[in-house]
Design an enzyme around this catalytic site. Structure first.
Site, PDB file in Angstrom:
ATOM      1  N   HIS A 229      56.786 -58.702  -0.855  1.00 53.11           N
ATOM      2  CA  HIS A 229      55.998 -57.479  -0.674  1.00 53.11           C
ATOM      3  C   HIS A 229      56.839 -56.373  -1.121  1.00 53.11           C
ATOM      4  O   HIS A 229      56.163 -55.174  -1.418  1.00 53.11           O
ATOM      5  CB  HIS A 229      55.677 -57.388   1.045  1.00 53.11           C
ATOM      6  CG  HIS A 229      54.911 -58.390   1.690  1.00 53.11           C
ATOM      7  ND1 HIS A 229      55.487 -59.405   2.324  1.00 53.11           N
ATOM      8  CD2 HIS A 229      53.694 -58.921   1.402  1.00 53.11           C
ATOM      9  CE1 HIS A 229      54.531 -60.091   2.706  1.00 53.11           C
ATOM     10  NE2 HIS A 229      53.292 -59.644   2.080  1.00 53.11           N
TER      11      HIS A 229
ATOM     12  N   GLU B  60      50.640 -61.615  -7.886  1.00 51.75           N
ATOM     13  CA  GLU B  60      50.098 -62.698  -8.738  1.00 51.75           C
ATOM     14  C   GLU B  60      50.099 -64.133  -8.304  1.00 51.75           C
ATOM     15  O   GLU B  60      49.231 -65.142  -8.399  1.00 51.75           O
ATOM     16  CB  GLU B  60      50.969 -62.917 -10.172  1.00 51.75           C
ATOM     17  CG  GLU B  60      50.372 -63.733 -11.104  1.00 51.75           C
ATOM     18  CD  GLU B  60      51.544 -63.628 -12.641  1.00 51.75           C
ATOM     19  OE1 GLU B  60      52.440 -62.946 -12.486  1.00 51.75           O
ATOM     20  OE2 GLU B  60      50.884 -64.318 -13.599  1.00 51.75           O
TER      21      GLU B  60
ATOM     22  N   SER C 145      56.789 -66.337   0.737  1.00 49.37           N
ATOM     23  CA  SER C 145      55.474 -66.136   1.276  1.00 49.37           C
ATOM     24  C   SER C 145      55.765 -66.088   2.905  1.00 49.37           C
ATOM     25  O   SER C 145      56.918 -66.656   3.512  1.00 49.37           O
ATOM     26  CB  SER C 145      54.786 -67.424   1.110  1.00 49.37           C
ATOM     27  OG  SER C 145      53.547 -67.807   2.135  1.00 49.37           O
TER      28      SER C 145
HETATM   29  P1  AMP Z   1      49.957 -61.152   2.333  1.00 46.03           P
HETATM   30  O1  AMP Z   1      50.811 -60.219   3.391  1.00 46.03           O
HETATM   31  O2  AMP Z   1      50.238 -62.673   2.499  1.00 46.03           O
HETATM   32  O3  AMP Z   1      48.573 -60.752   2.404  1.00 46.03           O
HETATM   33  O4  AMP Z   1      50.272 -60.441   0.824  1.00 46.03           O
HETATM   34  C1  AMP Z   1      50.305 -59.163   0.729  1.00 46.03           C
HETATM   35  C2  AMP Z   1      50.379 -58.947  -0.810  1.00 46.03           C
HETATM   36  O5  AMP Z   1      51.939 -59.496  -1.272  1.00 46.03           O
HETATM   37  C3  AMP Z   1      49.243 -59.790  -1.660  1.00 46.03           C
HETATM   38  O6  AMP Z   1      48.907 -59.131  -2.819  1.00 46.03           O
HETATM   39  C4  AMP Z   1      50.352 -60.846  -2.087  1.00 46.03           C
HETATM   40  O7  AMP Z   1      49.686 -61.716  -3.461  1.00 46.03           O
HETATM   41  C5  AMP Z   1      51.666 -60.171  -2.330  1.00 46.03           C
HETATM   42  N1  AMP Z   1      52.746 -61.433  -2.198  1.00 46.03           N
HETATM   43  C6  AMP Z   1      52.936 -62.235  -1.309  1.00 46.03           C
HETATM   44  N2  AMP Z   1      53.808 -63.053  -1.751  1.00 46.03           N
HETATM   45  C7  AMP Z   1      54.367 -62.564  -2.859  1.00 46.03           C
HETATM   46  C8  AMP Z   1      55.510 -63.155  -3.717  1.00 46.03           C
HETATM   47  N3  AMP Z   1      56.352 -64.048  -3.350  1.00 46.03           N
HETATM   48  N4  AMP Z   1      55.610 -62.182  -4.786  1.00 46.03           N
HETATM   49  C9  AMP Z   1      54.957 -61.146  -5.196  1.00 46.03           C
HETATM   50  N5  AMP Z   1      54.036 -60.810  -4.572  1.00 46.03           N
HETATM   51  C10 AMP Z   1      53.733 -61.404  -3.266  1.00 46.03           C
END
Ligand code: AMP
Length: 281
Positions: A43, A154, A190
Site C-alpha cells: 500500500h 498489479e 497482502s
Molecule cells: P486492499 O487494501 O487489499 O484492497 O488493496 C488496496 C490496493 O493496494 C489495491 O489496489 C491492491 O492491488 C494494492 N496492493 C495490495 N497488495 C499489494 C502489493 N503487494 N503490492 C502493490 N500493491 C498492492
C-alpha cells in the site's frame, strides 16, 4: 500563527461526505489510493507513487462488506486503524477518508455493473458477486472524490482490469497500475498475510518461486502443452498440501487464454489452511 501552519499541514481525517466536499478542492491534481486498511509496504508504494505524481493524495480505508462472499471472511479480515493512521501520517498523506457503511450505502442504488459471461473467469468465477461489489464501491468513491488518478496494485490484476474497463470512461480519472511489492521470498505482500503463520509464509514463497520458474519456461518456449500447467498444479497441491482454486495462463490484453502474443501472466488463487491468497506473475 505557527500552530495555524501546523494545523494546515496536518493530515485531515474525513468521516462525513459533507467534510469531504469541504476538504477537497478541485483545482489541483488529486491522487486517490483506495484501500481496505491493514496497510503494508505494498500500500505504501501506491501512496508514494501518488505523492510523487499528484499535488494532493487521498487514501480511503473502508472494508467493503459487499465484496466479501463469506461473512466469516469479512469478520476476520485484519483491521488495525491506529497502526494504519500512523503509517499514513509518516507518509504525509493529505486526506484520509474513513466512511461508515451507512454513509456509503445510504443511497440504495441497485448494483449497476454486471459482468458478461466471458468476464466470469478467474476470481469472478469463484467469488460470485465479488467484482460487482468492488465496481459498485469504486463507483461510489470515485463519484465523491473525483480524483485525477487512482493508484491500484498489479497484484489484484483482474480487479484493476475491470475497474479500468468499467470506470475510466465514466469519469475523467486515469487508473495507474503499480508493481506488486514482494517479501524476500517473493511472496506478494497482502493484508491477508497477517493471518498466516511462519510456515504458511514459507509455503507461499515456494509457490511463488515455482510459478516464477514456470513463467521463465513458458517464455523460453519450453512449455509445450496445457498439460504442463495442469501438472504444475498437481505438483503444488501434493507437495504443499494447498487447495488451488485456479492456476491459469492468460494474456493481459483481454484476459483470454490465447497467449501467442507473449504478453501473458500466470494467475493463481489458492488456500493455505483457510486463508485465500491470490497472485500473478
Ligand atoms: P486492499 O487494501 O487489499 O484492497 O488493496 C488496496 C490496493 O493496494 C489495491 O489496489 C491492491 O492491488 C494494492 N496492493 C495490495 N497488495 C499489494 C502489493 N503487494 N503490492 C502493490 N500493491 C498492492
Amino acid at each position: 500563527m505557527f500552530y495555524l501552519l501546523i494545523l494546515l499541514l496536518q493530515m485531515k481525517l474525513i468521516r462525513k461526505i459533507s467534510d469531504l466536499n469541504k476538504a477537497i478542492k478541485f483545482n489541483y491534481d488529486l491522487g486517490f489510493v483506495p484501500t481496505m486498511g491493514g496497510l503494508h509496504i505494498g500500500h505504501e508504494s501506491l501512496i508514494k507513487k501518488s505523492k510523487k505524481k499528484c499535488e494532493k493524495t487521498i487514501v480511503s480505508i473502508f472494508v467493503n462488506p459487499k465484496q466479501f462472499n463469506s461473512k466469516n471472511d469479512y469478520k476476520r479480515y485484519p483491521r488495525n486503524l491506529n497502526t494504519d493512521l500512523k503509517i499514513l501520517r509518516k507518509l504525509k498523506v493529505d486526506f484520509v477518508y474513513l466512511p461508515t457503511i451507512n454513509q456509503i450505502y445510504k443511497n440504495k442504488e441497485p448494483l449497476k455493473f454486471k459482468l458478461k459471461k466471458t468476464q466470469k473467469i478467474l476470481c469472478a468465477k469463484y467469488r460470485k458477486g465479488h467484482f460487482e461489489g468492488v465496481l459498485d464501491i469504486m463507483n461510489r468513491l470515485i463519484k465523491r472524490i473525483l480524483p485525477k488518478f487512482v493508484f491500484m496494485g498489479e497484484k489484484d490484476f483482474q480487479q484493476l482490469f475491470l475497474i479500468k474497463k468499467f470506470l475510466e470512461n465514466i469519469y475523467n480519472t486515469k487508473v495507474i497500475m503499480c508493481k506488486t511489492v514482494r517479501n524476500n521470498n517473493k511472496v506478494a505482500l497482502s493484508t491477508r498475510n497477517f493471518l498466516l503463520n511462519r510456515s504458511d509464509v514459507i509455503t507461499a514463497g515456494y509457490v511463488a518461486s515455482k510459478l516464477i520458474d514456470l513463467k521463465i519456461k513458458i517464455k523460453q518456449n519450453r512449455v509445450k502443452s496445457k498439460l504442463h500447467i495442469k501438472n504444475t498444479k498437481i505438483y503444488l497441491i501434493k507437495k504443499f498440501n494447498i487447495k488451488i482454486e485456479y492456476l491459469e495462463v492468460r494474456n493481459i490484453i483481454n484476459l483470454n487464454s490465447n497467449i501467442t502474443n507473449k504478453k501473458f501472466k500466470i494467475f493463481i488463487a489458492y488456500y493455505i489452511d483457510k486463508i485465500r491468497l491470490i497472485d500473478n506473475f
